[in-house]
Design an enzyme around this catalytic site. Structure first.
Site, mmCIF file in Angstrom:
data_model
loop_
_atom_site.group_PDB
_atom_site.id
_atom_site.type_symbol
_atom_site.label_atom_id
_atom_site.label_comp_id
_atom_site.label_asym_id
_atom_site.label_seq_id
_atom_site.Cartn_x
_atom_site.Cartn_y
_atom_site.Cartn_z
ATOM 1 N N CYS A 101 0.833 -1.205 0.000
ATOM 2 C CA CYS A 101 0.000 0.000 0.000
ATOM 3 C C CYS A 101 0.871 1.261 0.000
ATOM 4 O O CYS A 101 1.464 1.620 1.028
ATOM 5 C CB CYS A 101 -0.918 -0.026 1.227
ATOM 6 S SG CYS A 101 -1.815 1.515 1.509
ATOM 7 N N PRO A 103 0.100 4.574 -0.255
ATOM 8 C CA PRO A 103 -0.292 5.655 0.665
ATOM 9 C C PRO A 103 0.075 5.331 2.115
ATOM 10 O O PRO A 103 0.434 6.228 2.873
ATOM 11 C CB PRO A 103 -1.809 5.738 0.476
ATOM 12 C CG PRO A 103 -2.056 5.197 -0.890
ATOM 13 C CD PRO A 103 -1.054 4.102 -1.052
ATOM 14 N N CYS A 104 -0.001 4.047 2.475
ATOM 15 C CA CYS A 104 0.371 3.647 3.840
ATOM 16 C C CYS A 104 1.827 3.996 4.113
ATOM 17 O O CYS A 104 2.179 4.493 5.192
ATOM 18 C CB CYS A 104 0.175 2.148 4.032
ATOM 19 S SG CYS A 104 -1.505 1.553 3.729
ATOM 20 N N LYS A 105 2.672 3.747 3.120
ATOM 21 C CA LYS A 105 4.102 3.980 3.294
ATOM 22 C C LYS A 105 4.428 5.463 3.385
ATOM 23 O O LYS A 105 5.452 5.838 3.958
ATOM 24 C CB LYS A 105 4.864 3.337 2.140
ATOM 25 C CG LYS A 105 4.755 1.816 2.124
ATOM 26 C CD LYS A 105 5.503 1.232 0.938
ATOM 27 C CE LYS A 105 5.397 -0.285 0.924
ATOM 28 N NZ LYS A 105 6.082 -0.876 -0.246
ATOM 29 N N MET A 108 3.459 6.450 7.269
ATOM 30 C CA MET A 108 4.117 5.759 8.392
ATOM 31 C C MET A 108 5.306 6.525 8.959
ATOM 32 O O MET A 108 5.484 6.577 10.186
ATOM 33 C CB MET A 108 4.483 4.331 7.985
ATOM 34 C CG MET A 108 3.252 3.425 7.877
ATOM 35 S SD MET A 108 3.594 1.767 7.254
ATOM 36 C CE MET A 108 4.487 1.043 8.630
#
Length: 213
Positions: A101, A103-105, A108
């Site tokens: 993912c 966008p997750c990275k 974070m």
């Protein structure tokens, strides 16, 4: 001779001002575009390859805002069991993410930054890897992103208890009483995330923590 030199100086200054104005305008446009992109909500299907995005007719995940956060006990990458109840009295950001993912990275590293900034007020981040990747790949990805907060492995049930995590990233801001104060889907801006954290901490009251988990 002096007049020619003056003309040259004026010409050079004029050209310099025009170049500076052009560079300044280009920089302003890039900043505006960057800000617009940061504010855009990006959702990634929780199952790679699944098309579409939440719609207003009921596909969107149910809101848990104002409700008790579902409890859980999950295992960290190093085999330690962690429960949400372990953080009773503290403001916690529960974030669902996956190695694939994008966008997750992006967010974070922001979580890591805010965790360091507000950990003294009891703030903690719990990252739940809603991922089919193996533990080693998840650990490698978390390390590459600089995430030192607890990364928990999904048990295959936790997503359903949080209303079904069909899209990533998904975050739940849980106060010290275990109530979800905010629920977000997709990539928010860095400022929005910090605002939610500050609001969560303010509502929770100062909870000095020595060491933390």
């Amino acid at each position: 001779m002096k007049r020619s030199a003056l003309v040259i100086v004026v010409f050079v200054v004029g050209i310099s001002l025009m170049l500076w104005a052009g560079w300044h305008n280009l920089r302003e446009r890039r900043l505006a575009l960057q800000k617009a992109q940061e504010n855009r909500i990006v959702l990634a299907p929780a199952t790679p390859g699944k098309d579409g995005s939440p719609t207003a007719d009921g596909d969107a995940p149910p809101q848990l805002r104002g409700k008790a956060a579902p409890g859980f006990t999950l295992v960290t990458l190093d085999g330690k069991k962690i429960s949400l109840a372990d953080y009773k009295g503290r403001p916690v950001l529960v974030n669902f993410w996956a190695t694939w993912c994008a966008p997750c990275k992006l967010e974070m590293p922001w979580f890591e930054e805010f965790r360091a900034k507000y950990q003294g007020q009891g703030f903690e981040v719990l990252g739940i890897a809603e991922d089919d990747a193996g533990k080693d790949e998840i650990a490698k990805s978390a390390k590459k992103l600089g995430a030192t907060y607890p990364i928990l492995l999904t048990d295959g049930k936790i997503a359903d208890s949080y209303g079904g995590i069909d899209y990533l990233p998904m975050s739940f801001y849980v106060d010290g009483k275990g109530i979800v104060q905010e629920q977000t889907a997709g990539l928010g801006s860095r400022d929005e995330i910090e605002a939610n954290i500050k609001k969560l901490i303010a509502g929770n009251g100062a909870v000095p923590v020595a060491g933390g988990q």
